[in-house]
Design a protein around this motif. Structure first.
Motif, PDB file in Angstrom:
ATOM      1  N   GLY A 105      -8.056   6.398   3.909  1.00 18.43           N
ATOM      2  CA  GLY A 105      -7.883   5.231   4.611  1.00 18.43           C
ATOM      3  C   GLY A 105      -6.405   5.211   5.006  1.00 18.43           C
ATOM      4  N   TRP A 106      -5.883   5.970   6.072  1.00 18.82           N
ATOM      5  CA  TRP A 106      -4.309   6.126   6.296  1.00 18.82           C
ATOM      6  C   TRP A 106      -3.812   5.048   7.261  1.00 18.82           C
ATOM      7  N   SER A 107      -5.003   4.321   7.942  1.00 14.94           N
ATOM      8  CA  SER A 107      -4.295   3.319   8.885  1.00 14.94           C
ATOM      9  C   SER A 107      -3.424   2.399   8.202  1.00 14.94           C
ATOM     10  N   HIS A 108      -3.251   1.823   7.287  1.00  9.03           N
ATOM     11  CA  HIS A 108      -2.270   0.898   6.834  1.00  9.03           C
ATOM     12  C   HIS A 108      -1.729   1.741   5.499  1.00  9.03           C
ATOM     13  N   ALA A 109      -2.048   2.577   5.389  1.00  7.93           N
ATOM     14  CA  ALA A 109      -1.300   3.300   4.292  1.00  7.93           C
ATOM     15  C   ALA A 109      -0.229   4.247   4.558  1.00  7.93           C
ATOM     16  N   ALA A 110       0.598   4.070   5.834  1.00  6.61           N
ATOM     17  CA  ALA A 110       1.657   4.791   6.311  1.00  6.61           C
ATOM     18  C   ALA A 110       2.737   4.155   6.548  1.00  6.61           C
ATOM     19  N   VAL A 111       3.751   4.440   5.963  1.00  2.19           N
ATOM     20  CA  VAL A 111       5.296   3.868   6.090  1.00  2.19           C
ATOM     21  C   VAL A 111       6.118   4.854   7.113  1.00  2.19           C
ATOM     22  N   THR A 112       6.598   4.368   7.938  1.00  2.00           N
ATOM     23  CA  THR A 112       7.784   5.023   8.774  1.00  2.00           C
ATOM     24  C   THR A 112       9.026   4.477   8.762  1.00  2.00           C
ATOM     25  N   ILE A 113      10.019   5.288   8.444  1.00  2.00           N
ATOM     26  CA  ILE A 113      11.452   4.863   8.059  1.00  2.00           C
ATOM     27  C   ILE A 113      12.298   5.576   9.019  1.00  2.00           C
ATOM     28  N   ASP A 114      12.921   4.974   9.632  1.00  2.00           N
ATOM     29  CA  ASP A 114      13.821   5.578  10.852  1.00  2.00           C
ATOM     30  C   ASP A 114      15.297   5.219  10.398  1.00  2.00           C
ATOM     31  N   PRO A 115      16.419   6.018  10.830  1.00  2.00           N
ATOM     32  CA  PRO A 115      17.786   5.888  10.493  1.00  2.00           C
ATOM     33  C   PRO A 115      18.316   4.666  10.614  1.00  2.00           C
ATOM     34  N   SER A 116      18.024   3.970  11.478  1.00  2.00           N
ATOM     35  CA  SER A 116      18.450   2.401  11.910  1.00  2.00           C
ATOM     36  C   SER A 116      18.235   1.664  10.614  1.00  2.00           C
ATOM     37  N   MET A 117      17.422   1.868   9.643  1.00  2.00           N
ATOM     38  CA  MET A 117      17.009   1.122   8.461  1.00  2.00           C
ATOM     39  C   MET A 117      17.920   1.212   7.553  1.00  2.00           C
ATOM     40  N   PHE A 118      18.688   2.236   7.508  1.00  2.00           N
ATOM     41  CA  PHE A 118      19.567   2.804   6.178  1.00  2.00           C
ATOM     42  C   PHE A 118      20.971   2.074   6.778  1.00  2.00           C
ATOM     43  N   ASP A 119      21.557   1.562   5.481  1.00  2.00           N
ATOM     44  CA  ASP A 119      22.738   0.775   5.553  1.00  2.00           C
ATOM     45  C   ASP A 119      23.233   1.012   3.928  1.00  2.00           C
ATOM     46  N   GLU A 120      24.288   0.068   3.628  1.00  2.00           N
ATOM     47  CA  GLU A 120      24.857   0.486   2.579  1.00  2.00           C
ATOM     48  C   GLU A 120      24.095  -0.781   1.713  1.00  2.00           C
ATOM     49  N   ASP A 225     -16.747   0.986   3.365  1.00  2.00           N
ATOM     50  CA  ASP A 225     -16.745   2.502   4.006  1.00  2.00           C
ATOM     51  C   ASP A 225     -15.622   3.209   3.883  1.00  2.00           C
ATOM     52  N   TRP A 226     -14.649   2.571   3.368  1.00  2.00           N
ATOM     53  CA  TRP A 226     -13.477   3.493   3.161  1.00  2.00           C
ATOM     54  C   TRP A 226     -12.416   3.049   2.056  1.00  2.00           C
ATOM     55  N   LYS A 227     -11.658   4.076   1.751  1.00  2.00           N
ATOM     56  CA  LYS A 227     -10.596   3.619   0.328  1.00  2.00           C
ATOM     57  C   LYS A 227      -9.674   4.441   0.697  1.00  2.00           C
ATOM     58  N   SER A 228      -8.306   3.801   0.396  1.00  2.00           N
ATOM     59  CA  SER A 228      -6.813   4.711   0.339  1.00  2.00           C
ATOM     60  C   SER A 228      -6.610   5.098  -1.081  1.00  2.00           C
ATOM     61  N   LYS A 229      -6.327   6.368  -1.190  1.00  2.00           N
ATOM     62  CA  LYS A 229      -5.799   6.824  -2.443  1.00  2.00           C
ATOM     63  C   LYS A 229      -4.258   7.248  -2.357  1.00  2.00           C
ATOM     64  N   LYS A 230      -3.753   7.471  -1.237  1.00  2.00           N
ATOM     65  CA  LYS A 230      -2.511   7.885  -1.064  1.00  2.00           C
ATOM     66  C   LYS A 230      -1.858   7.076   0.082  1.00  2.00           C
ATOM     67  N   LEU A 231      -0.662   6.994  -0.453  1.00  2.00           N
ATOM     68  CA  LEU A 231       0.334   6.455   0.685  1.00  2.00           C
ATOM     69  C   LEU A 231       1.352   7.708   1.487  1.00  2.00           C
ATOM     70  N   LEU A 232       1.392   7.549   2.781  1.00  2.00           N
ATOM     71  CA  LEU A 232       2.005   8.153   3.546  1.00  2.00           C
ATOM     72  C   LEU A 232       3.424   7.700   3.976  1.00  2.00           C
ATOM     73  N   ILE A 233       4.710   8.503   3.677  1.00  2.00           N
ATOM     74  CA  ILE A 233       5.926   7.785   3.845  1.00  2.00           C
ATOM     75  C   ILE A 233       6.662   8.792   4.790  1.00  2.00           C
ATOM     76  N   ALA A 234       6.931   8.405   6.056  1.00  2.00           N
ATOM     77  CA  ALA A 234       7.539   9.156   7.127  1.00  2.00           C
ATOM     78  C   ALA A 234       8.882   8.905   7.348  1.00  2.00           C
ATOM     79  N   ILE A 235       9.891   9.913   7.073  1.00  2.00           N
ATOM     80  CA  ILE A 235      11.437   9.537   6.987  1.00  2.00           C
ATOM     81  C   ILE A 235      11.964  10.382   8.425  1.00  2.00           C
ATOM     82  N   ASP A 236      12.534   9.553   8.971  1.00  2.00           N
ATOM     83  CA  ASP A 236      13.053  10.194  10.499  1.00  2.00           C
ATOM     84  C   ASP A 236      14.518  10.515  10.068  1.00  2.00           C
ATOM     85  N   ASP A 237      15.196  11.465  10.414  1.00  2.00           N
ATOM     86  CA  ASP A 237      16.579  11.924  10.553  1.00  2.00           C
ATOM     87  C   ASP A 237      17.438  11.176   9.302  1.00  2.00           C
ATOM     88  N   LEU A 238      16.759  11.849   8.134  1.00  2.00           N
ATOM     89  CA  LEU A 238      17.512  11.292   6.804  1.00  2.00           C
ATOM     90  C   LEU A 238      19.106  11.924   7.109  1.00  2.00           C
TER      91      LEU A 238
END
Length: 932
Positions: A105-120, A225-238
């Motif tokens: 079940g990937w619908s809520h098991a996905a985290v998207t990180i964009d460069p604007s979130m990075f700071d000190e 009907d579904w279960k999540s076993k893995k988390l998907l982390i998407a990192i944009d422009d590290l």
């Protein structure tokens, strides 16, 4: 063909494909990523089994990286793949995800990180924890009955525990101070233990979160009907976080390579390596102090960075996005209905609808430019179009710019719209092409040239192009040493030097510059054409190709397959040309009234009122295909657009030039024929002839329009010339030479017609020209169409006959026996010899060949001419046989030496050539080793 969809909503932001299809632009990359995801899932499963069996098992690398340059589409591809993963269990499995992947079940098991979130303050692990906490808190707040108290408390406890460990690590300085505790406080060791457990705490937290996820986001009935076993982390422009790129990469390496996590990245590998290399230099600054210029240090720093990045992101898991291949991709603009889910494609014209499944990106862009601005560009032969960037973002910018332009109607009434579009396109050309792709040294020159006045622009560009060659190659400029010379303010001056310089410059940077010069002239000419409806003479100078016209058609054989005359450009006395033109118009040998005539000059009288229209039209038609021919100080033919009747009623003492180029250029402005024929001097006022000119323009509008297209589009004109030169031979048998000449001219006009049609310029019959024949009482002008093939054939046959009459071969005159030749014959010989040695022969040299001497025992001019002609005949035989010029052969020194020797034969054929000339001959004679 692969399709690239471009909707208004997606032109200037990341484009996420809602559903990946097999014709998606990056389908291969999506499929590769799906294979990597399946592999990671399987490797993590096997590692977990080994761990349960107490085998030592390192957590497998779980990173998939989409790599490429800025603007290549990395972020769009990564996020489109995330979307495909989320929906992989709901739609057709075109990417071949394994069953286990599809059932997650990937619908809520996905985290998207964009460069604007990075700071000190915040880092990657912070953002992952925040996402997990927020998802949990939102779900619990929405329905606090979904979880029992135990599960909720455990989740909160794991969050607190993990965040505490993370907080200790983030305060590195304080933690290091606390480690050195003289009193031996055991609580300090507890803190140190918590920090080292962060990875394990994070794994436990994610495991528990994934276990609770179905209950958090679904009803109890759906959760089963579904279960999540893995988390998907998407990192944009590290790599964009330059200052902290290394720290962020370290967090991924230390804490996110977990068996219940898959990491996706959109990244420019080279930039991340630079960040790591900079960090290494900072760490080892004491070691490398004073050795910054040591190449071994630089090499070691680079190797260390590459090894680090390779361990973090293995080469096998890097998916490099390809450059945009314009010949394999088509552009499909989406309509508003398409964006709402309907499959409806919008194009700007009916032609566009037909081309939906046929056009490549390049064809689409060139068509859009043509439709919006009226400018025609052709794919460069040396590679992909310079308008279709390999960078996706740059391509989208250009496509969006063109699609946003209003589409003008193909009428003069909408010229202002077209002109506004050209201005917009010129801004893009300057800012988005020139300044990005041309080195500053050349760009500075280009921008300065763009400010030049018309009177000096062509000359300055021509001189700059000459300057790109070294001094040795400048001596062999083919067109500087040719028989004909054209004004240095004409466009042909630039075109000739572009062709000449390109023979010696092979780098893509150079070819890009040459192409941009043609683009610049096309913009300039079309802007002026839209502004006043005329091709500006101040820019073209009346000539488009100049000496490049040579070889357009097979030459006419003058005598025994040895001497030849060009069909595409030849010379004829003005009066003889008038009479031949009159015979085509009236089917009779009409002649001008010539009150006075001598050996060097002929005079004409005013046009008689009784037959004014017939005589006037004859002058107009002759002017249409003619150019004035003068003589330079070096006895070259100097072509210009001066009147062919002088103000003293004389016609040129040197023959006028008849050429196919004249026909095309003069068609652009039929009203200028009044000046070229000097009709005002001949007694025809502008008011009297204007209705005739207007009628000619109206009846010949299609061919005049196409002539303007050729003259206003330098790139198109250049490729048209090449196309006609390639398709220039009429293969069928003919009854006579005149019949063959007629068919060759017909073939040329057919080639012009076909090529312009291929480029979307419409159709016109170049062989038929409407001319007026009478004026009715009501002022209506009558006329008929004449066959231009026949006119050129008659003029060509007459010119060839004159050459045969004046050839002097076989003459028993004393001068001929002694080697003297006339000035006129010398000019003819030069022209024929240049044609013979610099083009591939269409006919064989039929007579016996003499042996080429390596040196001259007899150094008189007439003997030297004889031996040079032997070399020319041998070259003709070789090119006819091999269908190419000899390898490494440069004809220019040979032509130049022959011209010098012929000039000696005109004045004193028994005079010996100089030692320098003899040395030149010996160098040229070495060609016998090549041609046999």
């Amino acid at each position: 063909m692969i399709k690239l969809k471009l909707s208004d909503a997606q032109k200037f932001k990341i484009h996420i494909e809602e559903k990946i299809k097999r014709d998606s632009l990056f389908f291969h990359e999506y499929k590769t990523a799906a294979g990597h995801l399946n592999q990671i899932w399987q490797m993590q499963k096997e590692a977990e089994q080994d761990r349960k069996q107490e085998f030592a098992a390192e957590t497998p690398n779980n990173i998939i990286a989409f790599c490429g340059e800025r603007g290549s589409g990395k972020s769009s591809v990564m996020l489109s793949f995330v979307n495909a993963v989320i929906n992989c269990g709901k739609e057709e499995n075109v990417l071949s995800f394994d069953k286990a992947v599809r059932e997650n079940g990937w619908s809520h098991a996905a985290v998207t990180i964009d460069p604007s979130m990075f700071d000190e303050v915040h880092n990657i692990v912070d953002i992952v924890l925040a996402h997990i906490y927020q998802s949990f808190a939102d779900a619990y707040e929405a329905d606090n009955q979904r979880l029992d108290t135990y599960e909720r408390e455990k989740m909160i406890g794991l969050l607190a525990k993990t965040y505490k460990s993370l907080s200790i690590i983030k305060k590195k300085e304080k933690m290091l101070d606390d480690e050195y505790d003289i009193a031996g406080n055991v609580s300090k060791l507890q803190k140190l233990g918590q920090s080292t457990r962060l990875k394990q705490d994070l794994r436990e937290l994610i495991d528990h979160y994934l276990m609770l996820l179905p209950g958090l986001v679904s009803s109890k009935k759906d959760a089963a009907d579904w279960k999540s076993k893995k988390l998907l982390i998407a990192i944009d422009d590290l790599d964009l976080c330059n200052e902290h790129a290394y720290e962020m990469a370290e967090q991924v390496r230390k804490y996110l390579i977990l068996p219940n996590v898959v990491v996706l990245m959109a990244i420019r590998i080279e930039q991340l390596q630079m960040g790591v290399e900079e960090k290494n230099r900072e760490d080892f600054k004491q070691v490398i102090a004073g050795r910054n210029n040591d190449p071994s240090i630089a090499r070691e720093m680079k190797d260390m960075a590459e090894r680090y990045v390779t361990k973090l992101i293995p080469m096998a898991r890097r998916i490099y996005l390809p450059e945009l291949r314009s010949d394999q991709v088509s552009l499909v603009p989406e309509s508003r209905e398409d964006q709402q889910g309907k499959d409806d494609v919008v194009r700007t014209t009916e032609e566009s609808k037909k081309a939906d499944n046929e056009e490549s990106l390049e064809q689409t862009i060139l068509r859009l430019i043509r439709e919006k601005t009226g400018m025609y560009f052709v794919t460069p032969e040396e590679g992909p179009s310079y308008f279709v960037s390999a960078n996706l973002r740059e391509f989208v910018n250009l496509a969006s710019l063109l699609m946003a332009m209003p589409t003008p109607t193909p009428t003069p009434d909408d010229d202002q719209t077209r002109l506004d579009n050209i201005d917009t396109f010129q801004s893009y050309f300057t800012e988005g092409m020139l300044k990005k792709n041309i080195s500053w040294e050349r760009l500075e020159w280009f921008l300065e040239i763009m400010k030049n006045a018309d009177s000096v622009r062509n000359y300055n560009i021509g001189m700059y192009l000459n300057g790109l060659l070294d001094s040795a190659k400048q001596e062999y400029d083919l067109y500087q040493n040719s028989l004909c010379e054209f004004p240095n303010m004409s466009l042909s001056f630039v075109a000739e030097r572009l062709a000449s310089v390109s023979r010696f410059r092979t780098r893509r940077e150079d070819w890009r510059l040459f192409y941009y010069i043609r683009v610049y002239y096309t913009i300039l000419l079309n802007a002026r054409l839209c502004a006043n409806g005329k091709i500006p003479f101040s820019i073209t100078g009346g000539f488009l190709w100049g000496n490049r016209l040579g070889g357009l058609l097979p030459a006419v054989t003058i005598r025994q397959n040895q001497h030849m005359m060009n069909r595409e450009r030849f010379f004829i006395p003005a009066l003889r040309g008038w009479n031949e033109t009159a015979s085509v118009l009236h089917d009779s040998e009409n002649s001008l009234s010539v009150p006075e005539k001598d050996a060097s000059q002929a005079y004409v009288s005013k046009i008689e009122d009784e037959h004014w229209l017939a005589e006037t039209v004859c002058w107009l038609l002759l002017a249409l295909v003619s150019a004035h021919n003068g003589k330079t100080n070096f006895r070259k033919n100097y072509m210009n657009r001066a009147p062919i009747v002088y103000n003293n009623y004389a016609v040129p003492s040197v023959e006028i030039e008849i050429s196919l180029e004249n026909y095309i250029v003069n068609l652009c402005d039929p009203e200028d024929l009044y000046r070229i024929a000097n009709l005002e001097l001949l007694g025809i006022t502008r008011e009297r002839i204007q209705p005739v000119l207007e009628a000619m323009k109206a009846h010949n509008a299609p061919v005049i329009r196409q002539a303007k297209i050729v003259a206003a589009n330098m790139d198109l004109a250049d490729r048209l010339l090449q196309y006609c030169q390639i398709h220039n031979d009429y293969k069928e048998r003919t009854q006579s030479k005149e019949d063959r000449t007629y068919r060759l001219y017909g073939l040329f006009f057919k080639n012009v017609r076909n090529y312009l049609k291929m480029q979307g310029a419409g159709e016109a019959d170049w062989t038929q020209l409407w001319i007026p024949t009478g004026i009715k009482e009501d002022g209506q002008i009558e006329g008929v169409s004449i066959d231009m093939n026949r006119l050129f054939t008659k003029l060509c046959a007459a010119a060839a006959a004159i050459l045969r009459e004046n050839s002097g071969e076989g003459s028993d005159s004393e001068n001929a026996k002694e080697g003297y030749i006339s000035y006129e014959e010398g000019q003819r010989k030069k022209q024929e010899f240049a044609q013979q040695v610099q083009t591939v022969a269409q006919v064989d040299y039929a007579r016996g060949l003499r042996t080429i001497s390596g040196a001259l025992q007899n150094k008189t001019a007439d003997h030297a001419r004889f031996m040079l002609e032997t070399i020319g005949n041998s070259i003709q035989k070789y090119t006819f046989r091999e269908k190419k010029l000899p390898a490494g052969f440069d004809p220019v020194p040979l032509i130049q030496l022959y011209e010098e020797v012929v000039d000696l034969c005109v004045t004193d054929p028994k005079k010996e050539i100089t030692e320098i000339q003899h040395n030149t001959y010996r160098a040229i004679a070495r060609i016998k080793d090549v041609i046999g």
